[in-house]
Design an enzyme around this catalytic site. Structure first.
Site, PDB file in Angstrom:
ATOM      1  N   HIS A 122      41.883  88.796 -23.392  1.00  0.00           N
ATOM      2  CA  HIS A 122      43.232  89.201 -22.969  1.00  0.00           C
ATOM      3  C   HIS A 122      44.004  88.006 -22.420  1.00  0.00           C
ATOM      4  CE1 HIS A 122      42.848  93.450 -23.592  1.00  0.00           C
ATOM      5  NE2 HIS A 122      41.890  93.609 -22.712  1.00  0.00           N
ATOM      6  N   HIS A 166      35.602  90.027 -22.653  1.00  0.00           N
ATOM      7  CA  HIS A 166      36.679  90.985 -22.948  1.00  0.00           C
ATOM      8  C   HIS A 166      37.965  90.579 -22.233  1.00  0.00           C
ATOM      9  CE1 HIS A 166      38.076  95.325 -23.501  1.00  0.00           C
ATOM     10  NE2 HIS A 166      38.933  94.850 -22.613  1.00  0.00           N
ATOM     11  N   GLU A 167      37.859  90.303 -20.926  1.00  0.00           N
ATOM     12  CA  GLU A 167      39.046  89.962 -20.147  1.00  0.00           C
ATOM     13  C   GLU A 167      39.569  88.570 -20.488  1.00  0.00           C
ATOM     14  OE1 GLU A 167      40.587  92.142 -18.541  1.00  0.00           O
ATOM     15  OE2 GLU A 167      39.016  93.669 -18.645  1.00  0.00           O
TER      16      GLU A 167
END
Length: 377
Positions: free
Chosen positions: A71, A67-68
């Site tokens: 980003h 997820h990170e």
């Protein structure tokens, strides 16, 4: 949030882990191994439950990391420098050194995280179905199903329109696009974050008083985190508004006192020039080029019996781990990278070398001067 230790680099991004991850890792593993799994599929050896619980916790944190990383990768593609990724108690955070240049870039950077979690959740749900069709072991099916549910929950929760969640970034992108004012957009997103946080705190306390136990307290903890993070983000946005257009040179301490790298710790601590002026100093080599930053606290941690042989270069923070800025850089853009503590001073350098040093107290003094018209006369 600083990492306790570093795992390495993935896709060129430094990945670290805060010590608090051990707490939530243990809760997940224990909750599955001693709670859910034995209840749903009783009769197995305890070691199998623990293997399944630990495996689920590892894959869950790998999902958070994905997820990170999403980003971080999208941020870099949109011209935003990524400092690092830190996994901690309540998930993970990709720390960006600057902000998106437009609402569209903000939308892309913020939106990709929940999309990745949604995709992972869908894949785990699909995997659960396929494993069920293949008559796979029940423990494996249950673990994959749990991973599917937790990733879908993560996607939905992060999409809530409240800072500092990804949904709050999406809300800010929308308000920024509508108003053309990034500061007002940030204020709206942080207000939504505080409102959601207080709502979760109230809901958690109600759940706890009605016998919900740890679940209610955990909900209240998440709410408290949202309130604190949203408030901090709002204050930082206000500071960025005040400091807009101010270069680093206007706030830095010019021509700072430096420490030679070959100096011993004992000589550093004995010299009045260093003992009574500041708590951190740039370190330079034989050519007067900066090579790091040393703090008096780190020097005092050296045992007295060895301080006469240990050099400053051995206890300093190396230049590669020190924040560096240019004198003409925007002070507002630098602010998110700064943290309290002597070891987080920013070295200001131009083509000629070291020209200054910057601390949060310097920024605070500049803000006070800008906000007090009587001091500017």
């Amino acid at each position: 949030m600083r990492a306790t230790f570093t795992l390495g680099r993935i896709a060129g991004v430094r990945v670290g882990v805060h010590w608090s991850v051990l707490f939530i890792f243990g809760i997940i593993a224990f909750g599955l191994a001693q709670g859910r799994l034995p209840q749903v599929y009783p009769g197995h050896a305890p070691v199998l439950y623990w293997v399944a619980g630990l495996g689920a916790a590892v894959v869950f944190f790998a999902s958070l990391l994905a997820h990170e990383l999403a980003h971080a990768v999208v941020a870099r593609r949109n011209g935003v420098v990524v400092d690092d990724i830190v996994l901690w108690l309540l998930g993970g955070v990709a720390r960006l050194k600057s902000e998106a240049s437009s609402p569209a870039a903000e939308l892309r950077i913020a939106g990709v995280g929940p999309l990745v979690s949604l995709l992972l959740g869908g894949l785990f749900v699909l995997g659960t179905w396929l494993l069920t069709l293949a008559s796979a072991p029940g423990l494996l099916v249950e673990v994959v199903a749990w991973l599917g549910g937790i990733n879908l929950l993560l996607a939905v929760f992060n999409a809530l329109p409240a800072a500092p969640l990804d949904g709050g970034r999406l809300l800010r992108a929308f308000l920024w696009w509508r108003t053309g004012d990034r500061l007002r957009a940030t204020a709206g997103a942080t207000a939504a974050g505080r409102a959601l946080g207080w709502l979760l705190i109230a809901l958690g306390l109600v759940v706890f008083m009605r016998g919900g136990g740890f679940g209610g307290l955990w909900l209240a903890l998440i709410g408290w985190f949202l309130v604190a993070a949203a408030t901090a983000e709002g204050r930082q946005a206000q500071l960025r508004g005040v400091l807009a257009g101010v270069p680093v040179r206007d706030a830095m301490t010019k021509d700072p006192l430096t420490v030679p790298a070959h100096l011993t710790v004992a000589e550093l601590l004995a010299n009045p020039r260093y003992r009574y002026r500041h708590s951190a100093f740039p370190v330079t080599d034989e050519d007067a080029a900066p090579v790091g930053l040393v703090t008096l606290d780190s020097a005092r941690q050296v045992p007295p019996e060895t301080s006469g042989t240990v050099t400053v270069s051995e206890v300093m923070v190396p230049l590669s781990r020190t924040s560096v800025a240019g004198p003409d850089d925007s002070l507002a853009d630098l602010l998110p990278r700064m943290e309290p503590g002597a070891e987080y001073r920013v070295l200001v350098m131009d083509e000629s070398g070291l020209v200054g040093i910057l601390s949060l107290s310097d920024v605070s003094r500049t803000v006070t001067w800008l906000m007090n018209p009587t001091q500017r006369r």
